[in-house]
Design an enzyme around this catalytic site. Structure first.
Site, mmCIF file in Angstrom:
data_model
loop_
_atom_site.group_PDB
_atom_site.id
_atom_site.type_symbol
_atom_site.label_atom_id
_atom_site.label_comp_id
_atom_site.label_asym_id
_atom_site.label_seq_id
_atom_site.Cartn_x
_atom_site.Cartn_y
_atom_site.Cartn_z
ATOM 1 N N GLU A 149 1.001 -3.847 9.959
ATOM 2 C CA GLU A 149 2.033 -3.125 9.416
ATOM 3 C C GLU A 149 2.156 -1.641 9.270
ATOM 4 O O GLU A 149 3.183 -1.010 9.636
ATOM 5 C CB GLU A 149 2.300 -3.756 8.017
ATOM 6 C CG GLU A 149 2.804 -5.292 8.111
ATOM 7 C CD GLU A 149 2.599 -6.267 6.634
ATOM 8 O OE1 GLU A 149 2.410 -5.370 5.748
ATOM 9 O OE2 GLU A 149 2.718 -7.285 6.791
ATOM 10 N N ASP A 188 8.932 -8.427 10.825
ATOM 11 C CA ASP A 188 8.203 -8.200 9.722
ATOM 12 C C ASP A 188 8.295 -9.488 9.102
ATOM 13 O O ASP A 188 9.304 -9.553 8.398
ATOM 14 C CB ASP A 188 8.846 -6.971 8.897
ATOM 15 C CG ASP A 188 8.140 -6.600 7.634
ATOM 16 O OD1 ASP A 188 7.033 -7.427 7.048
ATOM 17 O OD2 ASP A 188 8.450 -5.841 6.821
ATOM 18 N N ASP A 219 2.673 1.214 0.975
ATOM 19 C CA ASP A 219 3.635 0.018 0.878
ATOM 20 C C ASP A 219 3.830 -0.597 -0.378
ATOM 21 O O ASP A 219 2.685 -1.318 -0.827
ATOM 22 C CB ASP A 219 2.990 -0.880 2.083
ATOM 23 C CG ASP A 219 3.903 -1.879 2.411
ATOM 24 O OD1 ASP A 219 4.638 -2.444 1.318
ATOM 25 O OD2 ASP A 219 3.972 -2.859 3.443
ATOM 26 N N LYS A 226 3.067 -16.327 2.641
ATOM 27 C CA LYS A 226 2.182 -15.159 3.047
ATOM 28 C C LYS A 226 0.780 -15.036 2.405
ATOM 29 O O LYS A 226 -0.057 -14.973 3.146
ATOM 30 C CB LYS A 226 2.760 -13.844 3.340
ATOM 31 C CG LYS A 226 2.154 -12.964 4.165
ATOM 32 C CD LYS A 226 3.096 -11.638 4.342
ATOM 33 C CE LYS A 226 2.362 -10.621 4.862
ATOM 34 N NZ LYS A 226 3.245 -9.562 5.180
HETATM 35 P P1 ADP Z 1 7.524 -7.540 0.770
HETATM 36 O O1 ADP Z 1 7.133 -6.395 1.701
HETATM 37 O O2 ADP Z 1 6.664 -7.886 -0.220
HETATM 38 O O3 ADP Z 1 8.169 -8.553 1.506
HETATM 39 P P2 ADP Z 1 9.899 -5.715 0.485
HETATM 40 O O4 ADP Z 1 9.303 -4.432 1.202
HETATM 41 O O5 ADP Z 1 10.987 -6.269 0.920
HETATM 42 O O6 ADP Z 1 8.701 -6.603 0.006
HETATM 43 O O7 ADP Z 1 10.124 -5.197 -1.312
HETATM 44 C C1 ADP Z 1 10.936 -5.982 -2.118
HETATM 45 C C2 ADP Z 1 10.782 -5.343 -3.536
HETATM 46 O O8 ADP Z 1 11.568 -4.021 -3.258
HETATM 47 C C3 ADP Z 1 11.491 -6.029 -4.617
HETATM 48 O O9 ADP Z 1 10.827 -6.033 -5.574
HETATM 49 C C4 ADP Z 1 13.031 -5.353 -4.535
HETATM 50 O O10 ADP Z 1 13.328 -5.507 -5.968
HETATM 51 C C5 ADP Z 1 12.488 -4.005 -4.246
HETATM 52 N N1 ADP Z 1 13.416 -3.100 -3.974
HETATM 53 C C6 ADP Z 1 14.378 -3.183 -3.043
HETATM 54 N N2 ADP Z 1 15.318 -2.431 -2.914
HETATM 55 C C7 ADP Z 1 15.030 -1.417 -3.976
HETATM 56 C C8 ADP Z 1 15.483 -0.257 -4.471
HETATM 57 N N3 ADP Z 1 16.761 0.313 -3.776
HETATM 58 N N4 ADP Z 1 15.213 0.397 -5.721
HETATM 59 C C9 ADP Z 1 14.192 -0.028 -6.132
HETATM 60 N N5 ADP Z 1 13.312 -1.347 -5.713
HETATM 61 C C10 ADP Z 1 13.868 -1.912 -4.718
HETATM 62 MG MG MG Z 2 6.338 -5.714 3.404
#
Ligand code: ADP
Ligand code: MG
Length: 612
Positions: A174, A13, A196, A75
């Site tokens: 995705e 991913d 998402d 990205k």
């Molecule tokens: P992306 O797909 O954009 O790369 P992610 O799916 O990894 O991102 O999501 C990242 C976001 O999720 C960040 O804003 C992070 O703070 C939030 N996040 C991660 N774990 C938690 C949690 N337990 N509770 C709330 N928000 C979370």
């Molecule tokens: Mg993502």
């Protein structure tokens, strides 16, 4: 340490905020945590330090100290030109310049780097971490992209993989990956909503599952809505409690933001959380409740539900028709988000798999399948829209249907509609509607040099071939003369998946009226051919039929003409069947006469179609 080479296909991913790899292990699919790392997430950040790249976790602190050459959210730039990025650029602290063609470059060390190169650094970090976790050296991967990524963005992702030393076996959507992670392809049919919410982007995708193939029905979202917004809102909320504190200063601001993010995550599980921000001279501390966070998150959640509503409307789907809801993205752990999504769709979302790992896990499952390990289901590349030719009356005749797995090939025979035609024009279209005016023209070519022949005599064999890369070749050969010609086109070029969805939706919307019109046009054409045949055979008819029957045939012909003027294909068909019954003895008597081909075809319900 040398690693043993492996044929395993890794799932990756490549996210805006975080990236990670997963693999199918003996105990099942799992996100891979590099030895010594706190978890599988690799921040999608890369920085130039002393002429070398540092990526992932080690690169994060540099965002603060060297904002000019620490690249994040790369990205957003993948496969985009400067003109696509007008809205994006003011938010980016590093330098972005226009490059050749549709490429931009980011500047570091006085050099330009493409977004592909930066993404490759992140992928290398992910790959190295996965290799360390598995004790294997990896060369193959499935990499995921958002469903709405266009050809250029997908190609850029593929290139990044290659630059990272990976053979990219598949670029996978995705939301499809997330659905695969839950094994939803095993269900016979259904509509899956994939919600998402990541760090900086929100995507809602509606997938239709049919025969283990997921089709994207609609996508919507917001490219600037996510966890970062909630972090900033909470940081402001905290700052407001300490009006005297010097929080405007960059280091303090960063510390505040970091603490806000930590508190936000804690509040997904806890009802309250203490915070503490060290400011060198002193520290700020206090307590935040989930209720406070919910109040800050409410507008963000409402905005995502607006997008959900829009996606459902686009796909003409009611929330009740959704059979599964899948939660993706770290932010979907926020309690209010889950609660509101459940309320919106009226069903409990799938949350069992870590939402920040589910996409990588699904990609790993897919890679595992591609590697031939689990043959019970296969997700194939499909041709998204039907491909075909213009036929008489502006109708669209499909040769290769939508959702055919590629590579694909199909052949049909056509003939001419006028006597002594020395050329036929092949006009290639892509679409789902019954008339070419509602389809997309892909190109045309002429098959010329045909010897003059009576209408209907030439046998034009037309073959459509779509290769594994989605390139379409249309070849035509007139079999009696051996004349041949062909053309090559790229059907999906410049078509985004959103546009493909739109075309599909239009086809559903206009399906019935299109079909009726098409039937009418086809019956009218047949009626004309039959009339021509009857006129040509009239001398024989006079010998064969009594004057009463001849009269009845004439009357029935006017009935057919009247029905052909109308708009009801089935009435026309009924009148033609009656004419057919009356004239059948004529056809039987003269079936060998070439001039009466029109009638023969009518009775034999000849399958061959005519080109215009
Ligand atoms: P992306 O797909 O954009 O790369 P992610 O799916 O990894 O991102 O999501 C990242 C976001 O999720 C960040 O804003 C992070 O703070 C939030 N996040 C991660 N774990 C938690 C949690 N337990 N509770 C709330 N928000 C979370
Ligand atoms: Mg993502």
């Amino acid at each position: 340490m040398t690693l043993k080479p492996s044929d395993r296909i890794l799932g990756i991913d490549l996210g805006t905020t975080n990236s990670l790899a997963a693999a199918v292990l003996p105990q099942g699919p799992e996100a891979l945590t590099p030895p010594g790392a706190p978890g599988p997430l690799v921040p999608s950040v890369a920085v130039r330090v002393e002429g070398r790249w540092v990526a992932g976790r080690q690169a994060v602190p540099h965002r603060l100290t060297r904002p000019g050459d620490t690249f994040f959210s790369i990205k957003r730039l993948m496969g985009r030109g400067l003109e696509d990025l007008a809205e994006e650029l003011p938010r980016i602290p590093y330098r972005v310049e226009g490059g050749d063609r549709k490429l931009v470059k980011v500047m570091a060390d006085g050099q330009g780097f493409t977004p592909q190169e930066i993404s490759a650094q992140i992928l290398k970090e992910v790959k190295a971490g996965a290799e360390a976790a598995l004790g294997e050296s990896i060369r193959r991967a499935v990499i995921t992209v958002p469903a709405y990524f266009d050809d250029a963005q997908r190609q850029a992702t593929r290139d990044a993989g290659r630059m990272a030393g990976l053979e990219v076996e598949r670029i996978l959507n995705e939301p499809t990956a997330a659905a695969l992670a839950y094994g939803l392809e095993q269900k016979a049919k259904g509509l899956v909503a994939v919600y998402d919410l990541g760090g900086g982007t929100f995507d809602i995708s509606i997938l239709r599952l049919d025969g283990q193939v997921f089709q994207v029905v609609a996508t919507h979202g917001n490219t600037h809505l996510g966890g970062d917004d909630l972090d900033h809102a909470l940081a402001e909320h905290l700052a407001a409690r300490h009006p005297a504190a010097p929080l405007a200063e960059p280091l303090a601001k960063a510390a505040l933001l970091r603490e806000a993010e930590r508190v936000k995550r804690k509040l997904s599980a806890a009802l309250e959380c203490d915070y503490r921000i060290d400011l060198g001279a002193g520290a700020l501390s206090g307590r935040v409740t989930r209720e406070e966070l919910n109040a800050l998150a409410a507008p963000l959640v409402a905005a995502t539900l607006e997008s959900c509503r829009a996606a459902l409307a686009m796909g003409q789907v009611d929330p009740q028709q959704i059979t599964e809801v899948v939660m993706v993205g770290g932010m979907s752990r926020v309690a209010l988000v889950r609660q509101e999504v459940e309320r919106f769709f009226g069903r409990r979302p799938n949350v069992a798999i870590n939402p920040d790992e589910v996409v990588a896990v699904g990609a790993a499952v897919h890679g595992h399948m591609l590697g031939g390990h689990r043959k019970d289901y296969v997700l194939l590349d499909v041709n998204p829209l039907a491909l075909g030719l213009e036929t008489m009356g502006g109708t669209f005749t499909k040769i290769i249907n939508a959702n055919s797995t590629i590579p694909a090939q199909a052949t049909e025979y056509f003939t001419t509609s006028a006597d002594n035609q020395t050329a036929v024009e092949l006009n290639i279209y892509q679409g789902e509607r019954e008339f070419v005016r509602d389809c997309r023209n892909l190109g045309r070519f002429k098959l010329g040099g045909l010897p003059p022949m009576a209408a209907g005599l030439p046998k034009v064999k037309v073959t459509f071939t779509v290769d594994a890369n989605g390139i379409l070749t249309v070849a035509a050969e007139e079999e009696r003369s051996g004349k041949a010609a062909s053309i090559e086109v790229i059907p999906s070029h410049g078509l985004t998946s959103r546009e493909i969805d739109r075309i599909m939706e239009d086809a559903v919307e206009h399906g019935m009226e299109d079909l009726t019109m098409r039937q009418l046009v086809e019956f009218r054409l047949t009626a004309q051919a039959v009339f021509r045949g009857i006129e040509k055979a009239w001398p024989q008819a006079q010998a064969l039929f009594t004057p009463e029957t001849q009269q009845a045939i004439r009357v029935q012909m006017t009935q057919v003409s009247a029905a052909a003027e109308g708009r009801d294909p089935w009435r026309l068909k009924a009148e033609m069947d009656r004419l057919g019954d009356l004239t059948r003895p004529l056809a039987d008597a003269i079936i060998s006469t070439a001039a009466l081909r029109e009638l023969k075809e009518f009775y034999q319900e000849h399958k061959e179609r005519e080109t215009p």
